[in-house]
Design a protein around this motif. Structure first.
Motif, PDB file in Angstrom:
ATOM      1  N   TYR A  24      69.225  53.588  40.768  1.00  0.00           N
ATOM      2  CA  TYR A  24      70.458  54.284  40.415  1.00  0.00           C
ATOM      3  C   TYR A  24      70.995  55.122  41.574  1.00  0.00           C
ATOM      4  O   TYR A  24      72.206  55.181  41.786  1.00  0.00           O
ATOM      5  N   THR A  44      77.225  54.152  30.991  1.00  0.00           N
ATOM      6  CA  THR A  44      76.576  52.858  31.145  1.00  0.00           C
ATOM      7  C   THR A  44      77.151  51.938  30.084  1.00  0.00           C
ATOM      8  O   THR A  44      77.030  52.213  28.892  1.00  0.00           O
ATOM      9  N   TYR A  46      77.297  48.512  28.057  1.00  0.00           N
ATOM     10  CA  TYR A  46      76.483  47.377  27.641  1.00  0.00           C
ATOM     11  C   TYR A  46      77.347  46.279  27.042  1.00  0.00           C
ATOM     12  O   TYR A  46      76.828  45.242  26.628  1.00  0.00           O
ATOM     13  N   TYR A  64      77.719  50.320  35.392  1.00  0.00           N
ATOM     14  CA  TYR A  64      77.956  51.763  35.459  1.00  0.00           C
ATOM     15  C   TYR A  64      79.440  52.010  35.672  1.00  0.00           C
ATOM     16  O   TYR A  64      80.061  51.427  36.556  1.00  0.00           O
ATOM     17  N   SER A  80      74.846  47.149  37.680  1.00  0.00           N
ATOM     18  CA  SER A  80      73.519  47.754  37.821  1.00  0.00           C
ATOM     19  C   SER A  80      72.520  46.750  38.391  1.00  0.00           C
ATOM     20  O   SER A  80      71.463  47.138  38.873  1.00  0.00           O
TER      21      SER A  80
END
Length: 181
Positions: A24, A44, A46, A64, A80
């Motif tokens: 990260y 974040t 998804y 991100y 990511s």
């Protein structure tokens, strides 16, 4: 150069390329290279959203989303998995997209996520628009034909307004005489 030389690398046996083990902190470093202001917050993602809607982004999830504390309200989307920037927008770009391209293409996330439904919706609305256009064309030709039968060919071209070529009066003549695009 995407990766600085002082970092740890993993050698991938298939393509024989140097690959950085992505953490990260490295992604945050990439984000600060794009916008030279403090990061306000990070989400974040998804699931796909309106700025990263294509199916090619699914393999990059989670993504991100960086919000920056600057007057232009930049937003940056970074994978990511690869550390690649997927999308970069400003408040102005997002505003004009919401009043222009997104409604024009029916690009609303809830609809666009279901590609077959989106394609069917686009097809049906395009067909309706075509029928409305065709109806307007037929109505205009019918009106022109009725004027032709009523006034005859010589008076139809001169119309009621001298030299205008239109039979419309009042505001209708202004619309008819307005220049096209």
């Amino acid at each position: 150069m995407l990766f600085p030389p002082q970092k740890n690398y993993t050698i991938c046996a298939d393509p024989l390329e140097k690959m950085l083990t992505l953490i990260y902190e490295r992604i945050e470093e990439i984000a600060t290279q794009w916008v030279d202001t403090p990061i306000l917050k990070v989400d974040t993602l998804y699931d796909l959203e309106v700025w990263i809607m294509y199916t090619r982004y699914k393999s990059e999830l989670p993504i991100y989303k960086f919000y920056f504390d600057d007057p232009e309200k930049h937003q940056l989307y970074i994978s990511s998995k690869t550390g690649e920037v997927q999308q970069y927008t400003t408040r102005r770009q997002r505003f004009y997209a919401w009043i222009g391209a997104i409604p024009h293409k029916l690009y609303f996330p809830a609809l666009r996520k279901h590609t077959p439904l989106w394609i069917r919706t686009i097809t049906i609305t395009s067909l309706i628009a075509f029928l409305v256009c065709l109806t307007g064309l037929i109505a205009g030709l019918y009106r022109y034909y009725r004027q032709y039968k009523k006034m005859g060919p010589s008076r139809l071209l001169t119309g009621r307004l001298p030299g205008s070529g239109t039979t419309y009066l009042g505001y209708g003549s202004l619309f008819f005489l307005s220049p096209g695009p």
